[in-house]
Design a protein around this motif. Structure first.
Motif, mmCIF file in Angstrom:
data_model
loop_
_atom_site.group_PDB
_atom_site.id
_atom_site.type_symbol
_atom_site.label_atom_id
_atom_site.label_comp_id
_atom_site.label_asym_id
_atom_site.label_seq_id
_atom_site.Cartn_x
_atom_site.Cartn_y
_atom_site.Cartn_z
ATOM 1 N N ASN A 53 0.824 -1.215 0.000
ATOM 2 C CA ASN A 53 0.000 0.000 0.000
ATOM 3 C C ASN A 53 0.859 1.267 0.000
ATOM 4 O O ASN A 53 0.717 2.128 0.872
ATOM 5 C CB ASN A 53 -0.946 0.017 1.201
ATOM 6 N N PRO A 54 1.775 1.408 -0.953
ATOM 7 C CA PRO A 54 2.634 2.598 -0.955
ATOM 8 C C PRO A 54 1.827 3.857 -1.202
ATOM 9 O O PRO A 54 0.840 3.861 -1.941
ATOM 10 C CB PRO A 54 3.597 2.327 -2.116
ATOM 11 N N ARG A 55 2.267 4.915 -0.570
ATOM 12 C CA ARG A 55 1.683 6.224 -0.837
ATOM 13 C C ARG A 55 2.759 7.278 -0.641
ATOM 14 O O ARG A 55 3.855 6.982 -0.137
ATOM 15 C CB ARG A 55 0.464 6.496 0.048
ATOM 16 N N LEU A 56 2.461 8.480 -1.061
ATOM 17 C CA LEU A 56 3.382 9.595 -0.901
ATOM 18 C C LEU A 56 2.658 10.743 -0.212
ATOM 19 O O LEU A 56 1.473 10.971 -0.462
ATOM 20 C CB LEU A 56 3.913 10.060 -2.259
ATOM 21 N N PRO A 57 3.359 11.488 0.644
ATOM 22 C CA PRO A 57 2.738 12.672 1.251
ATOM 23 C C PRO A 57 2.468 13.731 0.189
ATOM 24 O O PRO A 57 3.039 13.706 -0.908
ATOM 25 C CB PRO A 57 3.783 13.132 2.267
ATOM 26 N N ASP A 58 1.614 14.668 0.512
ATOM 27 C CA ASP A 58 1.154 15.653 -0.477
ATOM 28 C C ASP A 58 2.284 16.500 -1.049
ATOM 29 O O ASP A 58 2.151 17.028 -2.158
ATOM 30 C CB ASP A 58 0.105 16.571 0.160
ATOM 31 N N PHE A 59 3.378 16.644 -0.315
ATOM 32 C CA PHE A 59 4.458 17.508 -0.804
ATOM 33 C C PHE A 59 5.425 16.779 -1.732
ATOM 34 O O PHE A 59 6.399 17.365 -2.193
ATOM 35 C CB PHE A 59 5.217 18.143 0.371
ATOM 36 N N LEU A 60 5.192 15.492 -2.001
ATOM 37 C CA LEU A 60 6.029 14.732 -2.925
ATOM 38 C C LEU A 60 5.183 14.222 -4.085
ATOM 39 O O LEU A 60 4.290 13.385 -3.894
ATOM 40 C CB LEU A 60 6.694 13.548 -2.221
ATOM 41 N N ASN A 61 5.457 14.703 -5.290
ATOM 42 C CA ASN A 61 4.757 14.214 -6.478
ATOM 43 C C ASN A 61 5.384 12.934 -7.011
ATOM 44 O O ASN A 61 4.679 12.083 -7.567
ATOM 45 C CB ASN A 61 4.748 15.290 -7.571
ATOM 46 N N TRP A 62 6.685 12.823 -6.861
ATOM 47 C CA TRP A 62 7.359 11.600 -7.285
ATOM 48 C C TRP A 62 8.626 11.375 -6.479
ATOM 49 O O TRP A 62 9.196 12.316 -5.916
ATOM 50 C CB TRP A 62 7.684 11.609 -8.791
ATOM 51 N N VAL A 63 9.043 10.113 -6.433
ATOM 52 C CA VAL A 63 10.273 9.700 -5.755
ATOM 53 C C VAL A 63 10.979 8.688 -6.648
ATOM 54 O O VAL A 63 10.348 7.749 -7.154
ATOM 55 C CB VAL A 63 9.983 9.061 -4.384
ATOM 56 N N ARG A 64 12.272 8.871 -6.843
ATOM 57 C CA ARG A 64 13.084 7.894 -7.559
ATOM 58 C C ARG A 64 14.096 7.290 -6.597
ATOM 59 O O ARG A 64 14.783 7.992 -5.854
ATOM 60 C CB ARG A 64 13.816 8.540 -8.737
ATOM 61 N N ILE A 65 14.185 5.966 -6.634
ATOM 62 C CA ILE A 65 15.143 5.213 -5.826
ATOM 63 C C ILE A 65 16.059 4.474 -6.786
ATOM 64 O O ILE A 65 15.595 3.662 -7.599
ATOM 65 C CB ILE A 65 14.415 4.220 -4.897
#
Length: 504
Positions: free
Chosen positions: A454-466
Protein backbone atom coordinates in the motif's frame (compact mmCIF):
# COMPACT_ATOMS: atom_id res chain seq x y z
CA UNK A 1 43.14 -12.60 17.82
CA UNK A 2 40.39 -13.74 20.20
CA UNK A 3 39.49 -11.24 22.91
CA UNK A 4 39.39 -13.97 25.59
CA UNK A 5 35.71 -13.53 26.42
CA UNK A 6 33.35 -13.63 23.48
CA UNK A 7 35.59 -15.63 21.15
CA UNK A 8 35.15 -12.88 18.61
CA UNK A 9 38.16 -12.30 16.37
CA UNK A 10 39.47 -8.76 16.38
CA UNK A 11 40.80 -7.00 13.36
CA UNK A 12 44.42 -5.93 13.69
CA UNK A 13 45.07 -2.44 14.93
CA UNK A 14 45.52 0.06 12.11
CA UNK A 15 49.03 1.48 11.83
CA UNK A 16 49.59 5.18 12.41
CA UNK A 17 49.21 7.29 9.26
CA UNK A 18 50.45 10.73 8.28
CA UNK A 19 48.07 13.47 7.15
CA UNK A 20 48.27 12.70 3.45
CA UNK A 21 47.59 9.01 4.04
CA UNK A 22 44.65 9.83 6.29
CA UNK A 23 43.13 12.13 3.67
CA UNK A 24 43.57 9.49 0.97
CA UNK A 25 41.98 6.85 3.17
CA UNK A 26 39.02 9.08 3.97
CA UNK A 27 38.54 9.98 0.31
CA UNK A 28 38.59 6.31 -0.69
CA UNK A 29 36.07 5.45 1.99
CA UNK A 30 33.71 8.18 0.80
CA UNK A 31 34.01 6.92 -2.78
CA UNK A 32 33.23 3.38 -1.64
CA UNK A 33 30.24 4.59 0.36
CA UNK A 34 28.93 6.61 -2.58
CA UNK A 35 29.23 3.63 -4.93
CA UNK A 36 27.22 1.40 -2.56
CA UNK A 37 24.68 3.97 -1.45
CA UNK A 38 21.04 3.91 -2.48
CA UNK A 39 20.33 7.21 -4.21
CA UNK A 40 17.00 8.95 -3.58
CA UNK A 41 15.65 11.86 -5.63
CA UNK A 42 12.25 13.51 -5.25
CA UNK A 43 10.14 16.23 -6.84
CA UNK A 44 10.71 18.46 -3.79
CA UNK A 45 14.11 20.15 -3.66
CA UNK A 46 13.67 21.00 0.03
CA UNK A 47 13.08 17.33 0.83
CA UNK A 48 16.14 16.48 -1.27
CA UNK A 49 18.06 18.93 0.90
CA UNK A 50 16.96 17.05 4.02
CA UNK A 51 18.06 13.73 2.47
CA UNK A 52 21.42 15.15 1.37
CA UNK A 53 22.12 16.71 4.75
CA UNK A 54 21.24 13.45 6.48
CA UNK A 55 23.59 11.48 4.25
CA UNK A 56 26.41 13.97 4.85
CA UNK A 57 25.87 13.94 8.62
CA UNK A 58 25.85 10.15 8.71
CA UNK A 59 29.15 10.11 6.84
CA UNK A 60 30.54 12.50 9.44
CA UNK A 61 29.28 10.52 12.44
CA UNK A 62 30.34 7.06 11.24
CA UNK A 63 33.78 6.05 12.48
CA UNK A 64 36.01 3.13 11.54
CA UNK A 65 36.63 0.83 14.51
CA UNK A 66 38.65 -2.36 14.72
CA UNK A 67 35.35 -4.26 14.41
CA UNK A 68 33.82 -2.26 11.54
CA UNK A 69 32.05 1.04 10.98
CA UNK A 70 29.97 2.46 13.82
CA UNK A 71 27.84 5.62 14.06
CA UNK A 72 28.86 7.66 17.08
CA UNK A 73 25.80 8.99 18.87
CA UNK A 74 26.09 12.76 18.47
CA UNK A 75 28.11 15.96 18.58
CA UNK A 76 29.26 17.42 20.93
CA UNK A 77 28.14 15.45 24.00
CA UNK A 78 28.00 11.87 22.75
CA UNK A 79 30.82 11.47 20.23
CA UNK A 80 31.34 7.87 21.31
CA UNK A 81 29.69 4.48 20.75
CA UNK A 82 26.26 3.93 22.32
CA UNK A 83 24.61 0.55 21.89
CA UNK A 84 20.99 1.67 21.64
CA UNK A 85 21.77 4.68 19.45
CA UNK A 86 23.91 2.69 17.05
CA UNK A 87 21.28 -0.04 16.68
CA UNK A 88 18.38 2.33 16.08
CA UNK A 89 20.42 4.35 13.59
CA UNK A 90 21.26 1.12 11.78
CA UNK A 91 17.59 0.06 11.76
CA UNK A 92 16.52 3.44 10.37
CA UNK A 93 19.06 3.28 7.56
CA UNK A 94 19.18 -0.47 6.95
CA UNK A 95 17.41 -0.34 3.59
CA UNK A 96 19.87 2.24 2.24
CA UNK A 97 23.07 1.32 4.16
CA UNK A 98 23.07 -2.38 5.08
CA UNK A 99 26.86 -2.44 5.58
CA UNK A 100 26.48 0.01 8.45
CA UNK A 101 24.20 -2.47 10.21
CA UNK A 102 26.84 -5.16 9.78
CA UNK A 103 29.43 -2.90 11.39
CA UNK A 104 27.10 -2.16 14.31
CA UNK A 105 26.39 -5.84 14.85
CA UNK A 106 30.10 -6.69 14.66
CA UNK A 107 31.06 -4.02 17.17
CA UNK A 108 28.33 -4.94 19.65
CA UNK A 109 28.99 -8.67 19.35
CA UNK A 110 32.66 -8.06 20.12
CA UNK A 111 31.86 -5.95 23.19
CA UNK A 112 29.01 -8.13 24.52
CA UNK A 113 29.28 -8.71 28.28
CA UNK A 114 30.71 -12.02 29.47
CA UNK A 115 30.45 -11.77 33.26
CA UNK A 116 28.46 -10.32 36.14
CA UNK A 117 29.97 -7.05 37.33
CA UNK A 118 27.62 -4.68 39.22
CA UNK A 119 30.14 -1.84 39.01
CA UNK A 120 29.51 -1.58 35.27
CA UNK A 121 26.06 -3.30 35.30
CA UNK A 122 27.26 -6.13 33.07
CA UNK A 123 25.74 -9.60 32.85
CA UNK A 124 26.54 -12.41 30.41
CA UNK A 125 25.01 -11.72 27.00
CA UNK A 126 24.15 -8.08 27.67
CA UNK A 127 24.85 -5.47 25.00
CA UNK A 128 26.90 -2.42 25.92
CA UNK A 129 25.19 0.91 26.55
CA UNK A 130 28.08 3.38 26.40
CA UNK A 131 31.84 3.40 26.01
CA UNK A 132 34.18 6.23 27.02
CA UNK A 133 37.95 6.61 26.76
CA UNK A 134 38.36 9.78 28.79
CA UNK A 135 40.47 10.27 31.90
CA UNK A 136 37.65 9.82 34.41
CA UNK A 137 36.51 6.60 32.74
CA UNK A 138 40.07 5.28 32.58
CA UNK A 139 40.56 5.99 36.30
CA UNK A 140 37.21 4.47 37.27
CA UNK A 141 35.76 7.75 38.53
CA UNK A 142 32.73 7.12 36.32
CA UNK A 143 31.55 3.65 35.21
CA UNK A 144 31.36 4.45 31.50
CA UNK A 145 34.64 2.97 30.21
CA UNK A 146 32.42 0.08 29.19
CA UNK A 147 28.98 0.48 30.77
CA UNK A 148 26.06 -1.93 30.34
CA UNK A 149 23.29 -0.07 32.17
CA UNK A 150 20.57 -0.35 29.54
CA UNK A 151 17.61 -2.72 29.31
CA UNK A 152 16.77 -2.33 25.62
CA UNK A 153 20.02 -2.63 23.66
CA UNK A 154 20.09 -6.43 24.04
CA UNK A 155 16.70 -7.20 22.43
CA UNK A 156 17.36 -4.45 19.87
CA UNK A 157 20.61 -6.22 18.93
CA UNK A 158 18.62 -9.36 18.11
CA UNK A 159 16.08 -7.31 16.15
CA UNK A 160 18.83 -5.71 14.07
CA UNK A 161 20.38 -9.12 13.35
CA UNK A 162 17.03 -10.45 12.16
CA UNK A 163 16.30 -7.48 9.93
CA UNK A 164 19.86 -7.47 8.63
CA UNK A 165 19.40 -11.02 7.39
CA UNK A 166 16.07 -10.12 5.76
CA UNK A 167 17.72 -7.19 4.03
CA UNK A 168 20.88 -8.96 2.84
CA UNK A 169 20.48 -12.74 3.06
CA UNK A 170 23.98 -12.75 4.56
CA UNK A 171 23.89 -16.24 6.09
CA UNK A 172 27.65 -16.39 6.59
CA UNK A 173 27.63 -13.36 8.89
CA UNK A 174 24.64 -14.64 10.86
CA UNK A 175 26.55 -17.89 11.40
CA UNK A 176 29.50 -15.82 12.61
CA UNK A 177 27.49 -13.96 15.28
CA UNK A 178 25.02 -16.76 16.06
CA UNK A 179 26.49 -17.44 19.51
CA UNK A 180 26.16 -13.72 20.29
CA UNK A 181 22.50 -13.77 19.25
CA UNK A 182 21.82 -16.81 21.43
CA UNK A 183 23.61 -15.22 24.37
CA UNK A 184 21.53 -12.07 23.94
CA UNK A 185 18.29 -14.08 24.02
CA UNK A 186 19.55 -15.98 27.05
CA UNK A 187 20.21 -12.67 28.81
CA UNK A 188 16.58 -11.66 28.19
CA UNK A 189 15.34 -14.83 29.87
CA UNK A 190 17.93 -15.30 32.63
CA UNK A 191 18.77 -11.74 33.69
CA UNK A 192 16.29 -9.41 32.02
CA UNK A 193 13.24 -10.74 33.84
CA UNK A 194 14.27 -9.62 37.32
CA UNK A 195 11.21 -10.93 39.21
CA UNK A 196 10.08 -13.82 37.02
CA UNK A 197 6.77 -12.34 35.89
CA UNK A 198 7.44 -12.73 32.16
CA UNK A 199 8.33 -9.08 31.54
CA UNK A 200 11.83 -7.62 31.20
CA UNK A 201 12.68 -5.08 33.89
CA UNK A 202 15.61 -2.92 34.95
CA UNK A 203 16.88 -1.95 38.38
CA UNK A 204 20.11 -0.07 38.89
CA UNK A 205 22.94 -1.99 40.58
CA UNK A 206 25.33 0.95 40.72
CA UNK A 207 24.60 4.26 42.45
CA UNK A 208 26.86 6.08 40.00
CA UNK A 209 25.00 4.68 37.00
CA UNK A 210 21.62 5.41 35.47
CA UNK A 211 18.43 5.20 37.50
CA UNK A 212 16.25 4.66 34.45
CA UNK A 213 17.80 2.38 31.88
CA UNK A 214 15.39 2.75 28.96
CA UNK A 215 15.72 5.29 26.14
CA UNK A 216 13.99 7.89 28.31
CA UNK A 217 16.76 7.72 30.88
CA UNK A 218 16.31 10.98 32.78
CA UNK A 219 15.80 10.59 36.53
CA UNK A 220 12.22 11.92 36.27
CA UNK A 221 11.11 10.18 33.06
CA UNK A 222 9.10 7.21 34.40
CA UNK A 223 6.29 8.23 36.73
CA UNK A 224 2.68 7.68 37.77
CA UNK A 225 -0.28 9.83 36.76
CA UNK A 226 -0.16 11.64 40.13
CA UNK A 227 3.49 12.60 39.55
CA UNK A 228 4.98 10.02 41.90
CA UNK A 229 8.18 8.27 40.84
CA UNK A 230 8.07 4.69 39.61
CA UNK A 231 10.25 2.61 41.91
CA UNK A 232 11.61 -0.90 42.13
CA UNK A 233 12.19 -3.24 39.20
CA UNK A 234 10.54 -1.32 36.38
CA UNK A 235 9.13 -2.90 33.23
CA UNK A 236 8.84 -0.17 30.59
CA UNK A 237 6.34 -0.80 27.83
CA UNK A 238 8.47 -0.43 24.71
CA UNK A 239 11.02 -2.99 25.91
CA UNK A 240 8.31 -5.66 26.02
CA UNK A 241 7.61 -4.84 22.37
CA UNK A 242 11.29 -5.12 21.54
CA UNK A 243 11.50 -8.51 23.28
CA UNK A 244 8.42 -9.71 21.39
CA UNK A 245 9.89 -8.82 18.01
CA UNK A 246 13.35 -10.07 19.01
CA UNK A 247 12.01 -13.53 19.80
CA UNK A 248 10.07 -13.76 16.55
CA UNK A 249 13.11 -12.73 14.52
CA UNK A 250 15.40 -15.01 16.51
CA UNK A 251 12.96 -17.84 15.73
CA UNK A 252 13.25 -17.10 12.01
CA UNK A 253 17.04 -17.19 12.30
CA UNK A 254 16.91 -20.42 14.30
CA UNK A 255 14.97 -22.03 11.46
CA UNK A 256 17.66 -20.92 9.03
CA UNK A 257 20.47 -22.16 11.28
CA UNK A 258 18.72 -25.52 11.68
CA UNK A 259 17.26 -25.42 15.19
CA UNK A 260 13.48 -25.79 14.68
CA UNK A 261 12.79 -26.81 18.28
CA UNK A 262 14.23 -23.56 19.64
CA UNK A 263 12.39 -21.64 16.92
CA UNK A 264 9.06 -23.11 18.01
CA UNK A 265 9.85 -22.39 21.66
CA UNK A 266 10.67 -18.75 20.85
CA UNK A 267 7.42 -18.28 18.92
CA UNK A 268 5.41 -19.72 21.79
CA UNK A 269 7.17 -17.35 24.21
CA UNK A 270 6.45 -14.40 21.93
CA UNK A 271 2.76 -15.30 21.63
CA UNK A 272 2.45 -15.61 25.40
CA UNK A 273 4.24 -12.30 25.94
CA UNK A 274 1.90 -10.52 23.51
CA UNK A 275 -1.15 -11.86 25.27
CA UNK A 276 0.13 -11.01 28.76
CA UNK A 277 1.34 -7.58 27.70
CA UNK A 278 -1.98 -6.51 26.21
CA UNK A 279 -3.76 -7.73 29.34
CA UNK A 280 -1.46 -6.06 31.89
CA UNK A 281 -0.33 -2.82 30.24
CA UNK A 282 -3.55 -1.67 28.55
CA UNK A 283 -5.22 1.28 30.34
CA UNK A 284 -8.76 1.90 29.03
CA UNK A 285 -9.10 5.22 30.86
CA UNK A 286 -6.33 6.82 28.78
CA UNK A 287 -6.89 4.83 25.59
CA UNK A 288 -3.31 3.59 25.37
CA UNK A 289 -0.71 1.49 27.14
CA UNK A 290 0.92 2.38 30.45
CA UNK A 291 4.41 3.70 30.03
CA UNK A 292 5.59 1.11 32.59
CA UNK A 293 4.74 -1.21 35.44
CA UNK A 294 6.53 -0.27 38.65
CA UNK A 295 8.11 -2.70 41.11
CA UNK A 296 4.70 -3.37 42.68
CA UNK A 297 3.25 -4.14 39.22
CA UNK A 298 1.17 -0.98 39.27
CA UNK A 299 0.75 0.64 35.85
CA UNK A 300 2.07 4.14 35.22
CA UNK A 301 -1.05 5.53 33.54
CA UNK A 302 0.58 8.26 31.47
CA UNK A 303 -0.01 9.03 27.77
CA UNK A 304 3.35 8.60 26.10
CA UNK A 305 5.13 8.27 22.77
CA UNK A 306 6.51 4.84 23.69
CA UNK A 307 3.16 3.49 22.52
CA UNK A 308 4.35 4.22 18.98
CA UNK A 309 7.29 1.86 19.54
CA UNK A 310 4.75 -0.81 20.48
CA UNK A 311 3.07 -0.37 17.10
CA UNK A 312 6.53 -0.48 15.49
CA UNK A 313 7.25 -3.87 17.12
CA UNK A 314 3.87 -5.42 16.34
CA UNK A 315 3.00 -6.37 19.93
CA UNK A 316 -0.23 -4.32 19.98
CA UNK A 317 -3.41 -6.35 19.65
CA UNK A 318 -5.34 -5.08 16.61
CA UNK A 319 -8.31 -4.25 18.84
CA UNK A 320 -6.23 -1.54 20.55
CA UNK A 321 -4.43 -0.17 17.50
CA UNK A 322 -6.92 2.54 16.48
CA UNK A 323 -7.05 3.95 19.98
CA UNK A 324 -3.26 4.01 20.27
CA UNK A 325 -3.00 5.74 16.89
CA UNK A 326 -5.52 8.36 18.00
CA UNK A 327 -3.63 9.13 21.22
CA UNK A 328 -0.39 9.56 19.28
CA UNK A 329 -1.86 12.01 16.77
CA UNK A 330 -4.33 14.07 18.81
CA UNK A 331 -3.50 17.65 19.78
CA UNK A 332 -2.14 16.61 23.18
CA UNK A 333 0.54 14.41 21.59
CA UNK A 334 1.18 15.83 18.11
CA UNK A 335 2.42 19.41 18.25
CA UNK A 336 2.25 19.98 14.50
CA UNK A 337 6.01 19.38 14.28
CA UNK A 338 6.27 15.95 15.86
CA UNK A 339 5.01 13.65 18.62
CA UNK A 340 5.70 14.68 22.20
CA UNK A 341 7.47 12.22 24.47
CA UNK A 342 4.77 12.84 27.09
CA UNK A 343 1.38 14.24 26.10
CA UNK A 344 0.20 17.68 27.10
CA UNK A 345 -1.96 17.48 30.21
CA UNK A 346 0.06 14.85 32.06
CA UNK A 347 1.23 16.02 35.46
CA UNK A 348 4.94 16.16 34.56
CA UNK A 349 4.39 17.47 31.04
CA UNK A 350 6.88 20.20 30.24
CA UNK A 351 7.61 21.07 26.59
CA UNK A 352 11.15 22.07 27.59
CA UNK A 353 11.87 18.82 29.47
CA UNK A 354 14.42 16.40 28.04
CA UNK A 355 12.02 13.43 28.09
CA UNK A 356 8.70 14.71 29.45
CA UNK A 357 7.20 16.71 26.62
CA UNK A 358 9.96 17.41 24.12
CA UNK A 359 10.02 16.01 20.57
CA UNK A 360 12.73 13.62 19.40
CA UNK A 361 12.87 13.03 15.63
CA UNK A 362 13.88 9.37 15.96
CA UNK A 363 11.03 8.76 18.40
CA UNK A 364 8.52 10.44 16.10
CA UNK A 365 9.88 8.44 13.14
CA UNK A 366 9.44 5.16 15.01
CA UNK A 367 5.88 6.20 15.87
CA UNK A 368 5.24 6.94 12.20
CA UNK A 369 6.64 3.55 11.22
CA UNK A 370 4.35 1.92 13.76
CA UNK A 371 1.34 3.80 12.42
CA UNK A 372 2.17 2.61 8.90
CA UNK A 373 2.65 -0.98 10.07
CA UNK A 374 -0.93 -1.05 11.38
CA UNK A 375 -2.35 0.58 8.26
CA UNK A 376 -2.69 4.18 9.44
CA UNK A 377 -1.06 5.70 6.37
CA UNK A 378 -2.85 9.06 6.55
CA UNK A 379 -1.65 9.54 10.10
CA UNK A 380 1.84 8.46 9.08
CA UNK A 381 1.86 11.00 6.23
CA UNK A 382 0.74 13.74 8.62
CA UNK A 383 3.60 13.00 11.00
CA UNK A 384 6.10 12.93 8.13
CA UNK A 385 4.87 16.33 6.96
CA UNK A 386 5.41 17.75 10.45
CA UNK A 387 9.03 16.61 10.68
CA UNK A 388 9.68 17.72 7.11
CA UNK A 389 8.40 21.20 7.95
CA UNK A 390 10.64 21.20 11.03
CA UNK A 391 13.62 20.41 8.82
CA UNK A 392 12.83 23.43 6.65
CA UNK A 393 13.27 25.89 9.48
CA UNK A 394 16.36 24.30 11.03
CA UNK A 395 19.83 25.35 9.93
CA UNK A 396 21.13 23.26 7.00
CA UNK A 397 17.93 21.11 7.00
CA UNK A 398 19.43 19.34 10.01
CA UNK A 399 17.09 17.94 12.64
CA UNK A 400 18.71 18.05 16.10
CA UNK A 401 18.61 15.37 18.76
CA UNK A 402 15.42 16.93 20.12
CA UNK A 403 13.49 20.18 20.20
CA UNK A 404 10.85 21.62 22.51
CA UNK A 405 7.27 20.42 22.38
CA UNK A 406 5.41 23.72 22.21
CA UNK A 407 2.38 23.89 19.92
CA UNK A 408 3.10 24.86 16.33
CA UNK A 409 2.18 28.47 15.69
CA UNK A 410 1.93 30.29 12.32
CA UNK A 411 5.15 32.07 11.46
CA UNK A 412 7.16 30.43 14.23
CA UNK A 413 9.81 27.71 14.07
CA UNK A 414 10.11 24.95 16.67
CA UNK A 415 11.76 26.14 19.86
CA UNK A 416 15.26 24.65 20.02
CA UNK A 417 16.44 22.67 23.01
CA UNK A 418 19.57 24.63 23.89
CA UNK A 419 22.01 21.76 24.52
CA UNK A 420 20.75 19.20 22.00
CA UNK A 421 23.32 17.32 19.94
CA UNK A 422 23.38 18.43 16.34
CA UNK A 423 24.07 16.40 14.32
CA UNK A 424 22.87 13.33 16.17
CA UNK A 425 22.84 9.89 14.60
CA UNK A 426 19.32 8.60 15.14
CA UNK A 427 17.82 12.02 14.38
CA UNK A 428 19.80 11.96 11.14
CA UNK A 429 18.48 8.50 10.27
CA UNK A 430 14.83 9.46 10.79
CA UNK A 431 14.16 10.61 7.22
CA UNK A 432 15.09 7.21 5.77
CA UNK A 433 12.79 5.33 8.13
CA UNK A 434 9.98 7.77 7.35
CA UNK A 435 10.30 7.24 3.62
CA UNK A 436 10.52 3.46 4.03
CA UNK A 437 7.39 3.49 6.19
CA UNK A 438 5.18 5.53 3.86
CA UNK A 439 6.23 3.35 0.90
CA UNK A 440 5.53 0.15 2.87
CA UNK A 441 8.99 -1.13 1.94
CA UNK A 442 10.10 -4.52 3.31
CA UNK A 443 12.40 -7.34 2.25
CA UNK A 444 11.76 -11.08 2.08
CA UNK A 445 13.58 -13.39 4.50
CA UNK A 446 13.56 -16.30 2.03
CA UNK A 447 14.57 -14.93 -1.40
CA UNK A 448 15.84 -11.75 -3.09
CA UNK A 449 12.58 -9.83 -3.02
CA UNK A 450 11.53 -6.26 -2.27
CA UNK A 451 7.93 -5.56 -1.32
CA UNK A 452 5.84 -2.40 -1.27
CA UNK A 453 2.61 -2.70 0.70
CA UNK A 454 0.00 0.00 0.00
CA UNK A 455 2.63 2.60 -0.96
CA UNK A 456 1.68 6.22 -0.84
CA UNK A 457 3.38 9.59 -0.90
CA UNK A 458 2.74 12.67 1.25
CA UNK A 459 1.15 15.65 -0.48
CA UNK A 460 4.46 17.51 -0.80
CA UNK A 461 6.03 14.73 -2.92
CA UNK A 462 4.76 14.21 -6.48
CA UNK A 463 7.36 11.60 -7.29
CA UNK A 464 10.27 9.70 -5.76
CA UNK A 465 13.08 7.89 -7.56
CA UNK A 466 15.14 5.21 -5.83
CA UNK A 467 18.31 4.17 -7.63
CA UNK A 468 21.01 1.57 -6.96
CA UNK A 469 18.86 -0.46 -4.55
CA UNK A 470 20.85 -3.68 -4.22
CA UNK A 471 18.95 -6.82 -3.23
CA UNK A 472 20.90 -10.06 -3.17
CA UNK A 473 23.07 -10.10 -6.29
CA UNK A 474 20.71 -7.79 -8.17
CA UNK A 475 20.13 -4.07 -8.40
CA UNK A 476 17.02 -2.07 -9.25
CA UNK A 477 15.96 1.50 -9.97
CA UNK A 478 12.36 2.45 -9.18
CA UNK A 479 10.15 5.49 -9.64
CA UNK A 480 6.97 6.26 -7.69
CA UNK A 481 4.39 8.80 -8.87
CA UNK A 482 1.52 10.11 -6.77
CA UNK A 483 -1.93 10.04 -8.39
CA UNK A 484 -5.23 11.34 -6.96
CA UNK A 485 -6.20 7.96 -5.51
CA UNK A 486 -3.05 5.88 -5.42
CA UNK A 487 0.68 5.68 -6.16
CA UNK A 488 2.07 4.17 -9.34
CA UNK A 489 5.45 2.48 -9.62
CA UNK A 490 7.75 2.07 -12.62
CA UNK A 491 10.73 -0.26 -12.73
CA UNK A 492 13.41 1.76 -14.54
CA UNK A 493 16.21 -0.80 -14.18
CA UNK A 494 16.37 -4.39 -13.01
CA UNK A 495 19.53 -6.46 -13.08
CA UNK A 496 19.81 -9.91 -11.57
CA UNK A 497 17.31 -12.19 -9.88
CA UNK A 498 15.26 -9.70 -7.86
CA UNK A 499 11.52 -10.01 -7.43
CA UNK A 500 9.49 -6.81 -6.98
CA UNK A 501 6.08 -7.16 -5.34
CA UNK A 502 3.45 -4.46 -4.87
CA UNK A 503 0.57 -5.24 -2.51
CA UNK A 504 -2.65 -3.27 -2.22
Amino acid sequence: MPDGKSGYVKKPESPARNHAEAVTGWTNRLRETEAERVEIFTSNEEFNGWLNRSNADLDMLVSDTIYGRYPYAGVPWFATPFGRDGIITALETLWVRPKLARGVLSFLAATQAAEVDPSIESEPGKIVHEMRDGEMAALGEVPFKRYYGTVDATPLFVILAGHYYRRTGDREFIDFIWNNIRRAVNWIDEYGDVDGDGFVEYQSHNERGLTHQCWKDSNDSIFHSDGGDAKGAIAVSEVQGYVYEAKLLAADLADIIGDPDWANELREQADRLKQDFNARFWVPSIGTFAIALDGDKQPCKVRNSNAGHLLYSGIVDPSHAASVAATLTDERAFSGWGIRTISDGEVRYNPMSYHNGSIWPHDTAMCAAGLARYGFRNECARVIAGLFDASLVNDLHRLPELFCGFDRLPGHAPTLYPVACSPQAWATGAVFLLLQSILGLTFSPTRPQVRFENPRLPDFLNWVRIQNLRVGDGVIDLAFHRHPRDVGMNVERKEGDVQIVVIG
